[in-house]
Design a protein around this motif. Structure first.
Motif, mmCIF file in Angstrom:
data_model
loop_
_atom_site.group_PDB
_atom_site.id
_atom_site.type_symbol
_atom_site.label_atom_id
_atom_site.label_comp_id
_atom_site.label_asym_id
_atom_site.label_seq_id
_atom_site.Cartn_x
_atom_site.Cartn_y
_atom_site.Cartn_z
ATOM 1 N N LEU A 20 1.057 -1.399 -0.105
ATOM 2 C CA LEU A 20 -0.251 0.082 0.319
ATOM 3 C C LEU A 20 0.822 1.289 0.357
ATOM 4 O O LEU A 20 0.700 1.967 -0.896
ATOM 5 C CB LEU A 20 -0.950 0.007 0.980
ATOM 6 N N GLU A 21 2.086 1.245 0.685
ATOM 7 C CA GLU A 21 2.468 2.503 0.760
ATOM 8 C C GLU A 21 3.446 2.134 -0.804
ATOM 9 O O GLU A 21 3.637 3.894 -0.746
ATOM 10 C CB GLU A 21 4.078 2.462 1.448
ATOM 11 N N LEU A 22 3.385 1.771 -1.076
ATOM 12 C CA LEU A 22 4.107 1.713 -2.564
ATOM 13 C C LEU A 22 3.096 2.491 -3.341
ATOM 14 O O LEU A 22 3.170 2.849 -5.003
ATOM 15 C CB LEU A 22 4.853 0.371 -3.221
ATOM 16 N N GLU A 28 1.667 8.638 -6.545
ATOM 17 C CA GLU A 28 1.910 10.760 -6.388
ATOM 18 C C GLU A 28 2.441 10.643 -7.705
ATOM 19 O O GLU A 28 2.640 11.941 -7.971
ATOM 20 C CB GLU A 28 2.089 10.986 -5.018
ATOM 21 N N SER A 29 4.234 9.375 -7.556
ATOM 22 C CA SER A 29 5.191 10.252 -8.825
ATOM 23 C C SER A 29 4.875 9.806 -9.568
ATOM 24 O O SER A 29 5.005 10.815 -10.695
ATOM 25 C CB SER A 29 6.275 10.038 -7.885
ATOM 26 N N LEU A 30 4.012 8.716 -9.903
ATOM 27 C CA LEU A 30 3.671 8.694 -11.602
ATOM 28 C C LEU A 30 2.448 8.440 -12.631
ATOM 29 O O LEU A 30 2.315 9.003 -12.798
ATOM 30 C CB LEU A 30 4.927 7.565 -11.810
ATOM 31 N N LEU A 345 11.597 0.932 -3.762
ATOM 32 C CA LEU A 345 10.750 0.875 -5.070
ATOM 33 C C LEU A 345 10.142 1.932 -5.616
ATOM 34 O O LEU A 345 10.242 2.198 -6.678
ATOM 35 C CB LEU A 345 9.822 -0.550 -4.905
ATOM 36 N N ALA A 346 9.929 2.658 -5.090
ATOM 37 C CA ALA A 346 9.336 4.211 -5.490
ATOM 38 C C ALA A 346 10.214 4.445 -5.895
ATOM 39 O O ALA A 346 10.207 5.680 -6.564
ATOM 40 C CB ALA A 346 8.750 4.528 -3.844
#
Length: 438
Positions: A20-22, A28-30, A345-346
């Motif tokens: 979930l965090e990923l 938000e970034s992609l 991985l983010a």
């Protein structure tokens, strides 16, 4: 963009803490900038932080007040959510297979389906491992999910109501916890506190020292064998103060309706039994799609968390067998490891989309904390002093344990929403009973 002109598809299977965090960070970034399509797949509709399941099982935490809705989070953080259970992988077609989704009445809500990907991340967590012990599946409850914890809590309430009417000569009601790791130890202390609170709600025959017996059984020489011995010793002392029996060096060979049979010949007559010993990745991961797995069904990955047999597939958390160093040891199955791997991985996946290389993972052990409910919290913080660790207990340790959950909430909901949720929790503690009674 891919060669077909479509946005790259990043598929994350498993909505636990790491998955979930990923999904939130990549969304938000992609997802927000439409550089990629992020999809999270989970068989549940809501998320509950797994380290809190022992509180759900004891009734000291209402899972409905703490759970997060995947659909709401997906809209807020610019990723897609797909309800479903993984049943297969086609690496040639770059697709996963999802089983049909059924209602509680058995009606088909969503048909069997396939989802395509350009990059696939497994974040499926782990299950308890009963090692094939006879009777374990039939007569034990494993706290692997919120529904399982709620099932145990209902069984506990039912048993408590029966014990309330029991005659003194029938003896104490026994709860046996197989496994002296963090889950088993924290559950034991939480159950002691829960039964003590029940006496204030009219169940006078449930005094934890007089009418209920809590037992921990473990095959290791001491409880919490993966933590420093000083932590283990401190926790053992606290448990004995609560009259909780601790049996170490005892291997469980059979579980039956009558109780728990140990290799030494001892039999613990148990009214309610929990299996909390050992972990493994879900069985369906074993050699899925021809990927390399180990004996615990974990996907074998390199130091970048990439599958050993497919550069488009990654794994994180408890379902990943990630090398810790060159000694052959693996990264330990802890929530902090899944959190750190999700952060890596983010960063890695956007780099891959830009044609750059993957980043290596380096695990940083920040220590371990074991909560004993309202009684105490014990643990060690790594890097606290020059020797590498700092032993802590009491109120400071309690605050550190509480802050871990808050950090997880902040990673998903942000600071402001977490601040609001914390105030709601404080109000609920005043408004609601101290334990869940239904």
């Amino acid at each position: 963009m891919t060669q077909t002109g479509k946005k790259p598809r990043i598929l994350i299977v498993g909505g636990g803490a790491g998955g979930l965090e990923l999904a939130v960070k990549l969304g938000e970034s992609l997802g927000k900038t439409e550089r990629a399509e992020i999809t999270l797949v989970d068989r549940s509709r809501t998320h509950v932080w797994k380290p809190l399941l022992h509180q759900v099982a004891a009734g000291t935490l209402d899972s409905h007040s703490d759970e997060l809705e995947y659909l709401a989070l997906s809209v807020r953080h610019h990723f897609h959510f797909r309800l479903g259970e993984l049943v297969g992988l086609d690496r040639a077609a770059k697709e996963i297979h999802l089983a049909p989704v059924l209602s509680l009445e058995g009606e088909e809500l969503l048909p069997e389906s396939r989802l395509g990907y350009d990059y696939l991340v497994f974040a499926l967590g782990s299950l308890t491992n009963d090692f094939g012990t006879p009777g374990a599946k039939e007569h034990c409850i494993s706290l692997d999910s919120a529904p399982a914890a709620l099932h145990f809590q209902r069984k506990l309430i039912d048993a408590s109501l029966r014990a309330q009417l029991a005659r003194p000569e029938q003896g104490r009601f026994t709860v046996t916890i197989i496994g002296g790791g963090a889950t088993g130890v924290e559950l034991a202390a939480e159950l002691h506190m829960s039964t003590r609170i029940m006496t204030s709600y009219g169940l006078e025959n449930l005094h934890p020292e007089r009418d209920v017996k809590i037992v921990i059984v473990d095959a290791a020489p001491r409880i919490l064998p993966l933590l420093p011995e000083r932590v283990s010793s401190a926790v053992t002392r606290e448990l004995r103060k609560l009259d909780i029996d601790v049996h170490t060096n005892e291997k469980v060979v059979q579980v039956s309706p009558e109780g728990v049979q140990m290799g030494s010949g001892k039999l613990i007559a148990s009214g309610l039994t929990v299996w909390a010993a050992g972990i493994k990745a879900p069985d369906f991961l074993r050699d899925i799609g021809g990927l390399e797995t180990n004996r615990a069904n974990q996907l074998v990955v390199d130091k970048t968390l990439r599958s050993s047999r497919d550069p488009a597939i990654f794994a994180l958390g408890d379902c990943a067998a990630c090398p810790l160093d060159d000694s052959g040891k693996l990264v330990p199955p802890r929530a902090q490891a899944a959190h750190q791997q999700a952060l890596l991985l983010a960063k890695t996946l956007p780099r891959l989309l830009s044609g750059k290389s993957a980043l290596p993972f380096r695990y940083h052990d920040h220590g371990s904390l074991v909560s004993l409910g309202e009684y105490s919290t014990v643990g060690s913080l790594m890097g606290g002093i020059r020797s590498g660790s700092l032993f802590i207990e009491g109120m400071f340790a309690k605050w550190m344990y509480w802050s871990l959950h808050k950090k997880h909430q902040i990673a998903i909901n942000g600071m402001f929403r977490t601040w609001l949720a914390t105030w709601v929790e404080a109000i609920d503690r005043i408004r609601n009973p101290r334990i869940k009674l239904h």
